[in-house]
Scaffold this motif. Structure first.
Motif, short mmCIF file in Angstrom:
data_model
loop_
_atom_site.label_atom_id
_atom_site.label_comp_id
_atom_site.label_asym_id
_atom_site.label_seq_id
_atom_site.Cartn_x
_atom_site.Cartn_y
_atom_site.Cartn_z
N ALA A 139 0.83 -1.19 0.00
CA ALA A 139 0.00 0.00 0.00
C ALA A 139 0.87 1.26 0.00
CB ALA A 139 -0.91 0.00 1.22
N THR A 142 -0.24 4.98 0.83
CA THR A 142 -0.58 5.39 2.19
C THR A 142 0.65 5.75 3.02
OG1 THR A 142 -0.46 3.17 3.15
CG2 THR A 142 -2.55 3.81 2.12
N ASP A 152 2.49 4.39 7.99
CA ASP A 152 1.59 3.81 7.00
C ASP A 152 0.17 4.01 7.51
OD1 ASP A 152 -0.04 2.05 5.48
OD2 ASP A 152 1.73 0.90 4.92
N GLU A 154 -2.60 3.04 6.26
CA GLU A 154 -3.50 1.90 6.08
C GLU A 154 -3.26 0.83 7.14
OE1 GLU A 154 -4.40 -1.50 2.73
OE2 GLU A 154 -4.16 0.58 2.08
N THR A 155 -2.00 0.46 7.32
CA THR A 155 -1.70 -0.59 8.31
C THR A 155 -1.56 -0.01 9.72
OG1 THR A 155 0.69 -0.39 7.95
CG2 THR A 155 -0.51 -1.97 6.58
N ARG A 156 -1.54 1.33 9.84
CA ARG A 156 -1.46 2.03 11.13
C ARG A 156 -0.15 1.71 11.85
NH1 ARG A 156 -6.89 3.51 12.57
NH2 ARG A 156 -6.41 3.49 14.79
#
Length: 249
Positions: A139, A142, A152, A154-156
């Motif tokens: 991703a 992001t 990131d 999206e993955t936090r």
């Protein structure tokens, strides 16, 4: 989330324990109860729990004292509940290390949502660096970079300049996300509440100050010691470094 996800409810009111447990079990959680901090410690010694929901106001040892003890031994994440719900109780709970804080009586659905959020954050933090790198490659849009750090959205996941994974609570992640998405702009506390928590959230200014303090401590763990979050007196906070969506050359 499934029946192996085990939650401990600590409250001296047996009726509340029963009602909360019944609701959470209908939504795929395994729930045990404890009537006080002493019984909580017995339960924790007997089984592994993914999360503890801990009441503040209990006879004898209160929830805040119990939370301090849990933090010393590295216990599971904690969501605090309080019938009083005063600012000072919330601030102290967050400062000690609670992941979240709800006033009683609370909507069981809101409690369930908060529990799921904390469990997701815990699962993400448990990812290995290799898994984190794989997820980041999947991703790339992001990924944001600042002062050698990488986040990131999206993955936090947050990595420091040495590529070490830095654990963030859900509140800390949302606050950092708001800051990196608005770099070099003064954001008021009200704006940060809206950006990080949503316009309908009833959080207060001091809660943002507490989260900023905790976030600063974690960002100070990197090798680059530059000021990342500046306090703008009587206005709010400014995220100082430039933010890019591609790695620095």
């Amino acid at each position: 989330m499934n029946l192996t996800t085990r939650i401990l409810i600590v409250d001296d009111d047996a009726g509340i324990r029963s009602l909360v447990a019944s609701f959470l079990e209908k939504h795929g959680l395994q729930v045990d109860g404890a009537s006080d901090p002493a019984q909580m410690r017995e339960r924790l010694a007997q089984a592994d729990y993914a999360l503890v929901v801990l009441d503040v106001m209990m006879p004898g040892e209160d929830g805040l004292s119990a939370l301090r003890e849990l933090q010393k031994i590295g216990g599971p994440p904690v969501i605090m509940l309080s019938a009083v719900g005063t600012d000072i109780d919330r601030i102290v709970g967050l400062e000690i290390g609670a992941e979240d804080y709800l006033a009683k009586p609370c909507n069981p659905r809101e409690l369930l949502a908060r529990i799921r959020t904390v469990l997701r954050r815990t699962a993400n933090a448990a990812s290995t660096p290799a898994q984190a790198s794989d997820a980041a490659r999947e991703a790339p849009a992001t990924l944001l970079y600042f002062a050698g750090w990488r986040i990131d959205l999206e993955t936090r996941l947050l990595h420091d300049p040495t590529s070490r994974l830095v654990d963030l609570s859900d509140g800390e992640f949302r606050l950092l996300r708001a800051l990196v998405q608005h770099p070099r702009r003064v954001l008021t506390r009200d704006q940060l509440v809206q950006y990080a928590l949503g316009a309908d959230n009833d959080s207060y200014d001091r809660a943002i100050d507490v989260q900023i303090s905790r976030l600063r401590r974690k960002l100070a763990s990197g090798e680059v010691k530059a000021e990342l979050i500046r306090t703008v007196r009587n206005e709010g906070y400014m995220f100082m470094p430039a933010v890019t969506r591609t790695p620095a050359a």
